[in-house]
Design an enzyme around this catalytic site. Structure first.
Site, short mmCIF file in Angstrom:
data_model
loop_
_atom_site.label_atom_id
_atom_site.label_comp_id
_atom_site.label_asym_id
_atom_site.label_seq_id
_atom_site.Cartn_x
_atom_site.Cartn_y
_atom_site.Cartn_z
N CYS A 60 0.90 -1.16 0.00
CA CYS A 60 0.00 0.00 0.00
C CYS A 60 0.93 1.20 0.00
O CYS A 60 1.56 1.49 1.02
CB CYS A 60 -0.91 0.03 1.23
N CYS A 66 -0.49 4.18 2.52
CA CYS A 66 -0.45 4.01 3.98
C CYS A 66 -0.15 2.56 4.30
O CYS A 66 0.97 2.11 4.09
CB CYS A 66 -1.73 4.50 4.63
N SER A 67 -1.14 1.82 4.79
CA SER A 67 -0.85 0.43 5.13
C SER A 67 -2.09 -0.44 4.96
O SER A 67 -2.34 -1.34 5.74
CB SER A 67 -0.34 0.34 6.56
N CYS A 68 -2.89 -0.17 3.93
CA CYS A 68 -4.09 -0.97 3.68
C CYS A 68 -3.69 -2.43 3.47
O CYS A 68 -2.71 -2.71 2.79
CB CYS A 68 -4.85 -0.45 2.47
FE FE Z 1 -3.29 2.13 2.90
#
Ligand code: FE
Length: 194
Positions: free
Chosen positions: A97, A100-102
């Site tokens: 991602c 961000c950190s999906c």
């Molecule tokens: Fe994300």
């Protein structure tokens, strides 16, 4: 934000919410346990094992991941749309991602620390092979590498190649051997000598 300051902010937020009576600490511990142990990557591994054993399920999973996993009612939500990408001799898939950190929490649990690291997020797009090499994953030069950028709407999971010799294992044994990293695409499962 550094990891340390993020941790401090999370702690501050938590104590504030507890103080305001909006949250209790036992509930937070329950959620952490759920993601780390119960949800974890076990659900993803189960899907992979099932796909390897059941051609019809594999076809469903690749055609419409969201619909294919609906029958399992995984807890943890966070997968609005799941897209499963299949590794083959020709193509190797990696998930990131960049924003961000999906991450598909419901099937892979909490994302590993490195997945949230800006270095991984930016570099895997520019030079995926170099990043994979850092993970100890060496791909044949002729294999195409595809990088999939997750978002709040779409989460990806890699369907790894089943190593030779794993055909004889039970689904339970497979679930124990299928790693989280192989479903993110930074690891290629290898037949390990017992
Ligand atoms: Fe994300």
């Amino acid at each position: 934000m550094s990891e340390k300051s993020a941790a401090i902010r999370a702690e501050a937020l938590e104590s504030l919410l507890v103080e305001k009576g909006l949250l209790d600490t036992a509930r937070i511990d329950d959620v952490l346990t759920l993601y780390n142990e119960r949800v974890g990557p076990m659900n993803g591994a189960m899907l992979v094992a099932k796909a390897w054993r059941d051609a019809h399920f594999k076809q469903q999973l690749l055609a419409d991941g969201t619909a294919a996993i609906a029958q399992f009612s995984f807890e943890g939500g966070q997968v609005d749309k799941l897209v499963v990408v299949e590794n083959t001799a020709e193509v190797h898939n990696v998930v990131v991602c960049t924003l961000c950190s999906c991450y598909p929490w419901a099937i892979l649990g909490l994302p590993p620390k490195w997945y949230k690291d800006p270095a991984y997020r930016s570099r895997v797009v520019r030079e995926p092979r170099a990043v994979l090499t850092d993970f100890g994953t060496h791909l044949p030069a002729e294999q195409e590498v595809r990088v999939w950028d997750s978002s709040a709407e779409v989460r990806y999971m890699v369907l790894p190649v089943q190593p030779k010799g794993w055909e004889t294992l039970s689904e339970g044994e497979l679930v124990n051997k299928i790693t989280r990293d192989s479903m993110i695409g930074v690891e290629v499962l290898a037949e390990v000598a017992e």
